[in-house]
Design a protein around this motif. Structure first.
Motif, short mmCIF file in Angstrom:
data_model
loop_
_atom_site.label_atom_id
_atom_site.label_comp_id
_atom_site.label_asym_id
_atom_site.label_seq_id
_atom_site.Cartn_x
_atom_site.Cartn_y
_atom_site.Cartn_z
N THR A 23 0.82 -1.21 0.00
CA THR A 23 0.00 0.00 0.00
C THR A 23 0.86 1.26 0.00
O THR A 23 0.55 2.24 -0.68
CB THR A 23 -0.93 0.01 1.22
OG1 THR A 23 -1.64 -1.23 1.28
CG2 THR A 23 -1.93 1.15 1.12
N ASP A 27 0.58 4.88 -1.89
CA ASP A 27 -0.09 5.74 -0.92
C ASP A 27 0.97 6.42 -0.06
O ASP A 27 1.35 5.92 1.01
CB ASP A 27 -1.05 4.91 -0.06
CG ASP A 27 -1.98 5.76 0.78
OD1 ASP A 27 -1.74 6.98 0.89
OD2 ASP A 27 -2.95 5.21 1.32
N LEU A 30 0.34 7.26 3.70
CA LEU A 30 0.05 6.18 4.64
C LEU A 30 0.95 6.19 5.87
O LEU A 30 0.45 6.07 7.00
CB LEU A 30 0.13 4.83 3.93
CG LEU A 30 -0.19 3.60 4.79
CD1 LEU A 30 -1.64 3.64 5.23
CD2 LEU A 30 0.08 2.31 4.02
N ARG A 80 -7.38 1.03 3.42
CA ARG A 80 -6.61 1.62 2.32
C ARG A 80 -5.99 0.55 1.45
O ARG A 80 -5.83 0.72 0.23
CB ARG A 80 -5.55 2.57 2.88
CG ARG A 80 -6.17 3.78 3.58
CD ARG A 80 -5.12 4.68 4.18
NE ARG A 80 -4.61 5.62 3.20
CZ ARG A 80 -5.10 6.84 3.00
NH1 ARG A 80 -6.16 7.24 3.69
NH2 ARG A 80 -4.55 7.65 2.12
N GLN A 84 -6.83 0.03 -2.59
CA GLN A 84 -5.81 -0.08 -3.62
C GLN A 84 -5.96 -1.36 -4.42
O GLN A 84 -5.78 -1.36 -5.64
CB GLN A 84 -4.42 -0.02 -2.99
CG GLN A 84 -3.29 -0.09 -4.00
CD GLN A 84 -1.94 0.14 -3.37
OE1 GLN A 84 -1.82 0.85 -2.39
NE2 GLN A 84 -0.92 -0.45 -3.95
#
Length: 241
Positions: A23, A27, A30, A80, A84
């Protein structure tokens, strides 16, 4: 021949780290979000412990803050990560199957499609669960004819069992991947109504699977690893043997 030993299960912390690394590649926010979720509750607990005169608060406030931060961070990481994964699978062949097979209880989806239309590039996957039979149609509204033919065949093979088609996509009257599992679960109430004992029991589901395997119907010769878009339906099977 000796049966090979089962592959060892991956440790939970390794799975968690993999989810984070995958992730975090795209991201970029994050790490900062997870850090804030961990530190703010912990900091609050430490402050309460410092200003409090009670021994219990001094001990449990930091622990409560730490546990609260961990729970919040895990929740956000999971959401999240799922977002994704859905974005990566969106529009890819078999994306709906991958999402549907993540359902842990009540449903089983076959690995291979039950119907393929090479001309329209429509693919239909089949699942059996407490809501009856669900058909996952990829290919937009072009899959309607394929879905109708498959639905008609299943009504004959398993009379009395509800068959619910779900068109997967981002168009009108289609279900996006992120809402697919919710739509699949909703078929139980839609077909059988409310109630803990409503729907197909585990025994009924097994009976339906056995009946479909025994009676078959049109078989699509798609070996594993073959692109379903290039497959050709068994014309004799479609006409009925």
């Amino acid at each position: 021949m000796a049966t090979p030993p089962p592959a060892p299960k991956q440790r939970w912390y390794k799975t968690l780290w993999q989810a984070y690394t995958v992730t975090a590649r795209t991201d970029k926010k994050l790490p900062w979000i997870l850090g804030a979720l961990l530190l703010v509750p912990l900091g609050t607990g430490i402050v309460l412990a410092v200003i409090s005169t009670g021994l219990g608060t001094k001990i449990y406030a930091p622990l409560t803050g730490l546990m609260t931060g961990v729970v919040l961070a895990l929740f956000v990481l999971t959401r999240r990560f799922e977002k994704q994964m859905y974005a990566q699978m969106d529009g890819t062949l078999g994306g709906s199957l991958a999402v549907a097979q993540s359902l842990r209880r009540g449903w089983q989806f076959a690995d291979e499609p039950v119907a393929v239309d090479a001309k329209s590039k429509a693919v239909v996957f089949q699942g059996i669960g407490d809501g009856g039979i669900v058909l996952l149609a990829e290919g937009g509204r072009a899959a309607k004819r394929t879905v109708d033919n498959t639905t008609s065949r299943l009504h004959k093979l398993a009379p009395g069992v509800p068959v619910t088609p779900i068109y997967v996509g981002n168009g009108e009257n289609e279900v996006p991947l992120k809402r697919l599992n919710k739509a699949i679960k909703a078929t139980k109430t839609k077909s059988f109504g409310w109630g803990l004992r409503k729907g197909l029991s585990a025994g009924d589901q097994q009976t339906v699977r056995a009946r479909l395997r025994a009676l078959g119907g049109p078989q699509i010769p798609i070996p594993k690893g073959i692109d379903p878009n290039r497959a050709r339906a068994d014309r004799k099977g479609l006409r009925g043997r």
